[in-house]
Design an enzyme around this catalytic site. Structure first.
Site, mmCIF file in Angstrom:
data_model
loop_
_atom_site.group_PDB
_atom_site.id
_atom_site.type_symbol
_atom_site.label_atom_id
_atom_site.label_comp_id
_atom_site.label_asym_id
_atom_site.label_seq_id
_atom_site.Cartn_x
_atom_site.Cartn_y
_atom_site.Cartn_z
ATOM 1 N N HIS A 18 -2.019 -1.930 -9.639
ATOM 2 C CA HIS A 18 -3.049 -1.383 -8.757
ATOM 3 C C HIS A 18 -4.277 -2.270 -8.840
ATOM 4 C CE1 HIS A 18 -5.740 1.517 -6.888
ATOM 5 N NE2 HIS A 18 -4.653 2.103 -6.444
ATOM 6 N N ASP A 62 2.534 5.846 -6.121
ATOM 7 C CA ASP A 62 3.777 5.779 -5.358
ATOM 8 C C ASP A 62 5.027 5.919 -6.218
ATOM 9 O OD1 ASP A 62 2.881 5.498 -2.703
ATOM 10 O OD2 ASP A 62 2.300 3.436 -3.106
ATOM 11 N N HIS A 96 0.874 -1.192 0.000
ATOM 12 C CA HIS A 96 0.000 0.000 0.000
ATOM 13 C C HIS A 96 0.904 1.234 0.000
ATOM 14 C CE1 HIS A 96 -3.563 2.324 0.553
ATOM 15 N NE2 HIS A 96 -3.850 2.071 1.811
HETATM 16 N N1 ACO Z 1 5.347 -6.157 -10.212
HETATM 17 C C1 ACO Z 1 5.299 -7.389 -10.764
HETATM 18 N N2 ACO Z 1 4.168 -8.116 -10.881
HETATM 19 C C2 ACO Z 1 3.037 -7.576 -10.418
HETATM 20 C C3 ACO Z 1 3.005 -6.313 -9.826
HETATM 21 C C4 ACO Z 1 4.221 -5.580 -9.739
HETATM 22 N N3 ACO Z 1 4.279 -4.377 -9.195
HETATM 23 N N4 ACO Z 1 1.754 -6.037 -9.456
HETATM 24 C C5 ACO Z 1 1.016 -7.097 -9.781
HETATM 25 N N5 ACO Z 1 1.785 -8.035 -10.364
HETATM 26 C C6 ACO Z 1 1.355 -9.322 -10.861
HETATM 27 C C7 ACO Z 1 1.291 -10.355 -9.762
HETATM 28 O O1 ACO Z 1 2.529 -11.010 -9.588
HETATM 29 C C8 ACO Z 1 0.224 -11.285 -10.249
HETATM 30 O O2 ACO Z 1 0.761 -12.116 -11.260
HETATM 31 P P1 ACO Z 1 0.268 -13.633 -11.448
HETATM 32 O O3 ACO Z 1 -1.205 -13.529 -11.777
HETATM 33 O O4 ACO Z 1 1.125 -14.131 -12.555
HETATM 34 O O5 ACO Z 1 0.515 -14.297 -10.126
HETATM 35 C C9 ACO Z 1 -0.753 -10.327 -10.934
HETATM 36 O O6 ACO Z 1 0.013 -9.190 -11.314
HETATM 37 C C10 ACO Z 1 -1.901 -9.909 -10.026
HETATM 38 O O7 ACO Z 1 -1.360 -9.493 -8.784
HETATM 39 P P2 ACO Z 1 -2.240 -9.346 -7.467
HETATM 40 O O8 ACO Z 1 -1.321 -9.078 -6.324
HETATM 41 O O9 ACO Z 1 -3.230 -10.435 -7.336
HETATM 42 O O10 ACO Z 1 -3.083 -8.074 -7.865
HETATM 43 P P3 ACO Z 1 -3.679 -6.999 -6.909
HETATM 44 O O11 ACO Z 1 -4.863 -6.435 -7.543
HETATM 45 O O12 ACO Z 1 -3.845 -7.526 -5.529
HETATM 46 O O13 ACO Z 1 -2.444 -5.980 -6.964
HETATM 47 C C11 ACO Z 1 -1.019 -4.530 -5.804
HETATM 48 C C12 ACO Z 1 -2.400 -4.755 -6.427
HETATM 49 C C13 ACO Z 1 -0.959 -5.243 -4.461
HETATM 50 C C14 ACO Z 1 -0.892 -3.032 -5.581
HETATM 51 C C15 ACO Z 1 0.115 -5.039 -6.727
HETATM 52 O O14 ACO Z 1 0.019 -4.456 -7.996
HETATM 53 C C16 ACO Z 1 1.498 -4.810 -6.126
HETATM 54 O O15 ACO Z 1 1.956 -5.592 -5.293
HETATM 55 N N6 ACO Z 1 2.192 -3.696 -6.553
HETATM 56 C C17 ACO Z 1 3.473 -3.368 -5.976
HETATM 57 C C18 ACO Z 1 3.297 -2.613 -4.672
HETATM 58 C C19 ACO Z 1 2.759 -1.219 -4.886
HETATM 59 O O16 ACO Z 1 3.225 -0.459 -5.716
HETATM 60 N N7 ACO Z 1 1.760 -0.857 -4.072
HETATM 61 C C20 ACO Z 1 1.148 0.455 -4.096
HETATM 62 C C21 ACO Z 1 -0.228 0.425 -4.698
HETATM 63 S S1 ACO Z 1 -0.950 2.030 -4.777
HETATM 64 C C22 ACO Z 1 -1.347 2.340 -3.164
HETATM 65 O O17 ACO Z 1 -1.682 1.491 -2.403
HETATM 66 C C23 ACO Z 1 -1.220 3.704 -2.706
#
Ligand code: ACO
Length: 380
Positions: A263, A317, A224
């Site tokens: 996201h 971010d 987050h």
């Molecule tokens: N880098 C690499 N792969 C990613 C990323 C990333 N930043 N984000 C998502 N993915 C991939 C996952 O590995 C997953 O792949 P798979 O289906 O092959 O296993 C797929 O995309 C879906 O990921 P989930 O975690 O299920 O998707 P979710 O909707 O929960 O993701 C999240 C949202 C948690 C923000 C994710 O994109 C992430 O971890 N990003 C990095 C952390 C980040 O930047 N957080 C800030 C978000 S904005 C905020 O909160 C203010």
């Protein structure tokens, strides 16, 4: 046998759990509006103070209303003696996010009626928390550096006063405006994890301090608001713009998450990232940090090539890391900056929840066994 009465959605994806009049998000088209006004228009024309009024009142203020709101906010900029004493009692090596979470929680003890939950009382407590939070962060940072705590300057706006209390010198108008835009773009964002945490807590009719404290705890997670610090750590590991591609490709090969990308809601570029990218570039030029901006941009290009087809783009971010670095903030103050801004959103949601409350109490889908015989401990 499942006892779930409705569809299970892991991570509550797609579940509508509250109604709001504050922010609207269209994740496929990359739209974010506060009370119907595009985030880009607010970033270019509004101020953080006006944005808070908008979120809390669901309309723009008149000049007189904005003046009165600003006066109230500025009158609460300072720290009371007991809060100051608690801040200076914190160990100098404490993480600022733990300090701000603990200090906001402790503010309930300085309030003669901390549990009053009328909408009017919630507004007053919210204003107090919003106005005090910058002083908490600035005072702790100076305390850990062995410096005198600086009293607020009520002639400065929210952004300018924070930078002044932190650094001990008046910031330039350009710095103040840049920080103000960061505050506007981070103020609210639908039912994100920390906002949900705040609404869940206040729905028990607990108290505003507990709700905001829970939200701070949620925000610091690396998935987050903590991601902005993760972005900066990654940028620091990359020696120069030429090294960006190899670094990111190695992370992808090792199945590491690239902080600042992806996201739950946006499957196109987060409009806040677009605003912050422009801001980061301008600030990087002004402060001699173009290397950092160029590394960021190089990462974005690699990620666009590798991940755009999966709907993974920069989020709020990503460019806020470069922006905060150019403003001169230390790495562990990046997520606290998110707190300063998002208190506006959390408080607005707490006020909305109190205005039409129903206890949050979802169910679990029990997937364990049934009719298991109890075995006495000596026979196990
Ligand atoms: N880098 C690499 N792969 C990613 C990323 C990333 N930043 N984000 C998502 N993915 C991939 C996952 O590995 C997953 O792949 P798979 O289906 O092959 O296993 C797929 O995309 C879906 O990921 P989930 O975690 O299920 O998707 P979710 O909707 O929960 O993701 C999240 C949202 C948690 C923000 C994710 O994109 C992430 O971890 N990003 C990095 C952390 C980040 O930047 N957080 C800030 C978000 S904005 C905020 O909160 C203010």
């Amino acid at each position: 046998m499942s006892t779930a009465q409705s569809t299970y959605s892991k991570g509550l994806e797609g579940v509508i759990a509250a109604q709001t009049e504050m922010s609207f998000i269209n994740g496929s088209e990359g739209i974010l509006e506060y009370v119907g006004i595009a985030i880009g228009d607010l970033a270019s024309q509004s101020s953080f103070e006006e944005t808070v009024f908008l979120l809390w009142n669901k309309r723009l203020p008149t000049a007189e209303e904005l003046g009165a709101f600003t006066t109230d906010l500025r009158a609460n900029y300072g720290l009371c003696d007991s809060l100051k004493a608690r801040i200076t009692a914190c160990p100098a090596d404490a993480e600022p996010m733990h300090v701000i979470r603990t200090m906001i929680s402790s503010m309930a003890m300085d309030d003669s009626s901390p549990n009053e939950n009328s909408v009017e009382a919630a507004r007053e407590k919210s204003l107090q928390i919003l106005a005090t939070a910058p002083a908490i962060v600035a005072a702790f940072d100076r305390h850990r550096r062995g410096l005198e705590i600086i009293d607020p300057d009520p002639s400065l706006n929210f952004a300018g006063n924070f930078l002044y209390m932190l650094n001990g010198e008046k910031p330039t108008p350009a710095m103040i405006r840049a920080f103000d835009i960061c505050m506007i773009t981070h103020a609210d964002h639908g039912l994100n994890n920390s906002t949900f945490a705040a609404r869940v807590v206040i729905s028990t009719l607990s108290d505003v301090y507990s709700a905001i404290t829970a939200a701070v705890g949620s925000l610091r997670g690396p998935l987050h608001g903590g991601a902005n610090e993760g972005v900066m750590k990654m940028l620091n590991q990359i020696p120069d713009v030429e090294g960006a591609e190899e670094h990111v490709m190695n992370m992808i090969k090792n199945k590491e998450r690239i902080m600042g990308f992806g996201h739950r809601v946006y499957k196109s570029k987060d409009p806040r990232a677009s605003e912050l990218m422009t801001l980061a570039k301008q600030l990087a030029e002004d402060t001699g940090n173009m290397d950092l901006y160029n590394k960021s941009h190089a990462i974005e290009l690699v990620m666009e090539r590798e991940y755009a087809s999966k709907g993974i783009y920069p989020n709020v971010d990503f460019y806020s890391a470069t922006t905060y670095h150019c403003i001169g903030l230390k790495l562990d103050l990046f997520t606290p900056m998110f707190v300063l801004a998002r208190i506006a959103g959390w408080a607005g949601h707490v006020i909305e929840q109190l205005g039409d409350n129903r206890l949050f109490r979802p169910t679990t889908d029990y997937v364990g066994p049934h009719d298991v015989a109890y075995v006495p401990i000596e026979k196990r």
